[in-house]
Scaffold this motif. Structure first.
Motif, mmCIF file in Angstrom:
data_model
loop_
_atom_site.group_PDB
_atom_site.id
_atom_site.type_symbol
_atom_site.label_atom_id
_atom_site.label_comp_id
_atom_site.label_asym_id
_atom_site.label_seq_id
_atom_site.Cartn_x
_atom_site.Cartn_y
_atom_site.Cartn_z
ATOM 1 N N ALA A 75 46.540 39.464 31.011
ATOM 2 C CA ALA A 75 45.976 38.521 31.985
ATOM 3 C C ALA A 75 45.708 39.152 33.347
ATOM 4 C CB ALA A 75 46.910 37.332 32.135
ATOM 5 N N SER A 76 46.274 40.352 33.587
ATOM 6 C CA SER A 76 46.074 40.965 34.914
ATOM 7 C C SER A 76 44.835 41.868 34.946
ATOM 8 C CB SER A 76 47.315 41.748 35.320
ATOM 9 O OG SER A 76 47.519 42.810 34.409
ATOM 10 N N THR A 77 44.114 41.960 33.822
ATOM 11 C CA THR A 77 42.970 42.888 33.751
ATOM 12 C C THR A 77 41.840 42.476 34.697
ATOM 13 O OG1 THR A 77 43.499 43.127 31.412
ATOM 14 C CG2 THR A 77 41.406 44.072 32.163
ATOM 15 N N PHE A 78 41.495 41.196 34.682
ATOM 16 C CA PHE A 78 40.370 40.731 35.515
ATOM 17 C C PHE A 78 40.899 39.808 36.609
ATOM 18 C CE2 PHE A 78 38.512 41.715 31.406
ATOM 19 C CZ PHE A 78 37.394 42.468 31.761
ATOM 20 N N ASP A 79 40.465 40.080 37.836
ATOM 21 C CA ASP A 79 40.897 39.261 38.970
ATOM 22 C C ASP A 79 39.890 38.121 39.141
ATOM 23 O OD1 ASP A 79 42.162 38.348 41.171
ATOM 24 O OD2 ASP A 79 41.277 39.816 42.541
ATOM 25 N N LEU A 80 40.200 36.956 38.580
ATOM 26 C CA LEU A 80 39.267 35.821 38.615
ATOM 27 C C LEU A 80 39.675 34.831 39.711
ATOM 28 C CD1 LEU A 80 38.929 35.303 34.754
ATOM 29 C CD2 LEU A 80 37.256 36.337 36.303
ATOM 30 N N PRO A 81 38.716 34.078 40.237
ATOM 31 C CA PRO A 81 39.024 33.163 41.349
ATOM 32 C C PRO A 81 39.923 32.002 40.938
ATOM 33 C CG PRO A 81 36.775 32.817 40.565
ATOM 34 C CD PRO A 81 37.305 34.013 39.834
ATOM 35 N N ARG A 82 40.734 31.571 41.896
ATOM 36 C CA ARG A 82 41.584 30.377 41.718
ATOM 37 C C ARG A 82 41.194 29.403 42.817
ATOM 38 N NH1 ARG A 82 43.273 34.506 38.905
ATOM 39 N NH2 ARG A 82 45.288 34.542 37.845
ATOM 40 N N PRO A 83 40.065 28.700 42.619
ATOM 41 C CA PRO A 83 39.516 27.861 43.693
ATOM 42 C C PRO A 83 40.493 26.769 44.139
ATOM 43 C CG PRO A 83 37.970 28.049 41.863
ATOM 44 C CD PRO A 83 39.267 28.619 41.396
ATOM 45 N N LEU A 84 40.513 26.516 45.424
ATOM 46 C CA LEU A 84 41.315 25.451 46.062
ATOM 47 C C LEU A 84 42.825 25.663 45.908
ATOM 48 C CD1 LEU A 84 39.371 22.106 45.312
ATOM 49 C CD2 LEU A 84 39.004 23.757 47.140
ATOM 50 N N GLY A 102 33.475 27.317 39.665
ATOM 51 C CA GLY A 102 33.279 28.717 40.057
ATOM 52 C C GLY A 102 33.848 29.687 39.033
ATOM 53 N N LEU A 103 34.836 29.226 38.277
ATOM 54 C CA LEU A 103 35.491 30.108 37.309
ATOM 55 C C LEU A 103 34.528 30.535 36.205
ATOM 56 C CD1 LEU A 103 38.096 31.490 36.409
ATOM 57 C CD2 LEU A 103 38.730 29.389 35.228
ATOM 58 N N LYS A 104 33.757 29.580 35.694
ATOM 59 C CA LYS A 104 32.840 29.951 34.594
ATOM 60 C C LYS A 104 31.751 30.900 35.098
ATOM 61 C CE LYS A 104 29.506 26.217 34.744
ATOM 62 N NZ LYS A 104 30.038 25.220 35.686
ATOM 63 N N THR A 105 31.346 30.732 36.371
ATOM 64 C CA THR A 105 30.357 31.657 36.945
ATOM 65 C C THR A 105 30.960 33.059 37.014
ATOM 66 O OG1 THR A 105 29.653 29.796 38.299
ATOM 67 C CG2 THR A 105 28.764 31.960 38.894
ATOM 68 N N ALA A 106 32.235 33.133 37.412
ATOM 69 C CA ALA A 106 32.907 34.435 37.490
ATOM 70 C C ALA A 106 33.026 35.057 36.100
ATOM 71 C CB ALA A 106 34.283 34.268 38.130
ATOM 72 N N VAL A 107 33.324 34.225 35.103
ATOM 73 C CA VAL A 107 33.431 34.733 33.729
ATOM 74 C C VAL A 107 32.073 35.284 33.282
ATOM 75 C CG1 VAL A 107 33.756 34.032 31.308
ATOM 76 C CG2 VAL A 107 35.373 33.265 33.057
ATOM 77 N N ARG A 108 31.010 34.561 33.625
ATOM 78 C CA ARG A 108 29.665 35.002 33.249
ATOM 79 C C ARG A 108 29.348 36.366 33.886
ATOM 80 N NH1 ARG A 108 26.514 30.799 34.910
ATOM 81 N NH2 ARG A 108 26.443 29.757 32.894
ATOM 82 N N THR A 109 29.717 36.524 35.148
ATOM 83 C CA THR A 109 29.458 37.782 35.862
ATOM 84 C C THR A 109 30.245 38.928 35.221
ATOM 85 O OG1 THR A 109 29.247 36.448 37.854
ATOM 86 C CG2 THR A 109 29.442 38.825 38.166
ATOM 87 N N ARG A 110 31.523 38.680 34.913
ATOM 88 C CA ARG A 110 32.346 39.738 34.294
ATOM 89 C C ARG A 110 31.780 40.121 32.927
ATOM 90 N NH1 ARG A 110 34.202 38.535 38.516
ATOM 91 N NH2 ARG A 110 36.256 39.043 39.364
ATOM 92 N N LEU A 111 31.326 39.123 32.168
ATOM 93 C CA LEU A 111 30.757 39.405 30.846
ATOM 94 C C LEU A 111 29.500 40.257 30.970
ATOM 95 C CD1 LEU A 111 31.102 36.080 28.843
ATOM 96 C CD2 LEU A 111 31.878 38.326 28.101
ATOM 97 N N ALA A 112 28.665 39.921 31.959
ATOM 98 C CA ALA A 112 27.438 40.698 32.176
ATOM 99 C C ALA A 112 27.813 42.138 32.510
ATOM 100 C CB ALA A 112 26.615 40.070 33.296
#
Ligand code: KG4
Ligand code: ZN
Length: 348
Positions: free
Chosen positions: A196-205, A217-227
């Motif tokens: 779980a520490s591999t990707f630093d994803l946002p924790r909004p609010l 915002g999380l799914k957008t971040a996932v999309r960016t990491r996948l790209a």
């Protein structure tokens, strides 16, 4: 008093019979469920029209199955409860229509139930039922809310998502990763093989100071990491991304639940809704609450996702508490959008 409950708000047809003795926790006599997951899987999500048609096919056989399993006949049913909303309009209409037709033919009253109240009260059917008052974390495919619960029909909203629900964050991220539908359990299974520490994803609010959530915002971040990982992403990287996504969601849910407990001064937490089945969420909530001497209650795993038992139970508890009476007008309208605040009992 025997209460038949019918749930058909989304992609599960659920039927159950509970017995109320007028006080205490009602007893679940039997329940049966048909999930449409296999049918919708080919489309990557719930197709509302197919859902309605399948509810039509399943609901009467499920009622028969439940009556047989409970060793009762339809004549033994005293009240017919059904999910009136929120949910898919066509799907809700099937359950409501069958419930009211059945009640009219038996000359028994009906009781419309709010789907989220069913989830909220479902831990009362577990081996370790909660006591009022408690903080409730309601995490389903369509809702993410923190509530203060002082009794049946006494609910105060403390915070909720301003965009996607937690279940939606699981489902949409899973879809981006090609994991199919429903995404939550699939993503959780893959996450077991990742770090779980591999990707630093946002924790909004996370530090917003209030009890609201935001997961869009999380799914957008996932999309960016996948790209960034490219077209030939390996299974191990996908597992790392799944684990990181799950951890980002769990972090926010745990932190906000603890904040809600601090804010209310309550020492009991109830977790309900489909995402409440997530093992990682359960583990981390248990740890955080144990440190604060807070007791956590969950529904039985089989009653975390949609089912008829929670609808029959909510009806029984509303009747027992005097919050609602069953009526015999047999006219029904469904409420696809319906705030839980509408079923709160206001002081006389
Ligand atoms: O409460 P529910 O059955 O239906 C609604 O009322 O929405 O919740 C369904 C949601 C879906 O988003 C599903 O992916 C999620 O609960 N879910 C899970 C797990 N099991 C179901 N999410 C994460 N981990 C799970 N084990
Ligand atoms: Zn639900």
């Amino acid at each position: 008093m025997n209460i038949l409950g019918i749930e058909s708000s989304c992609d599960e047809t659920g039927v159950a019979l509970v017995e109320s003795r007028g006080e205490g926790t009602p007893a679940l006599l039997a329940h049966a469920l048909h999930t449409q997951i296999d049918m919708h899987q080919a489309y990557g999500g719930v197709v509302p029209e197919l859902a309605s048609r399948d509810h039509i096919r399943r609901v009467v056989p499920l009622v028969r199955q439940v009556m047989a399993a409970a060793g009762r006949t339809l004549q033994d049913v005293d009240v017919v409860a059904y999910t009136q909303g929120p949910g898919l309009a066509g799907a809700l209409l099937v359950g409501a229509g069958v419930a009211c037709a059945l009640a009219a033919s038996l000359d028994r009253p009906t009781l419309p139930i709010h789907h989220l109240e069913g989830h909220l009260l479902s831990p009362f059917l577990s081996a370790d039922p909660p006591e009022f008052p408690f903080v409730a974390l309601l995490v389903s495919g369509g809702h993410t809310q923190l509530m203060r619960v002082d009794g049946v029909a006494q609910y105060e909203l403390l915070g909720e998502t301003i965009d996607d629900a937690a279940g939606e964050a699981f489902d949409k991220s899973a879809k981006l990763m090609g994991l199919g539908y429903p995404g939550g359990p699939a993503l959780a299974r893959l996450a077991e093989f990742g770090d779980a520490s591999t990707f630093d994803l946002p924790r909004p609010l996370l530090h917003s100071g209030d009890l609201d959530f935001s997961f869009a915002g999380l799914k957008t971040a996932v999309r960016t990491r996948l790209a960034g990982l490219g077209a030939n992403v390996c299974q191990q990287d996908l597992a790392h991304l799944a684990a990181s996504t799950q951890q980002a969601i769990v972090d926010v849910l745990v932190r906000k639940s603890v904040n809600a407990l601090k804010q209310t001064g309550l020492d009991r937490l109830v977790v309900a809704g489909g995402v409440g089945a997530n093992a990682s969420l359960r583990r981390q909530l248990n740890e955080a609450c144990a440190k604060r001497r807070v007791r956590v209650h969950y529904p039985e795993l089989a009653l975390c996702t949609d089912n008829g038992a929670m609808i029959a139970l909510a009806a029984a508890l509303r009747l027992q508490s005097g919050a609602q009476a069953a009526t015999r007008d047999f006219a029904f309208g469904v409420k696809p959008r319906w705030p839980l605040a509408d079923v709160v009992r206001h002081a006389a």
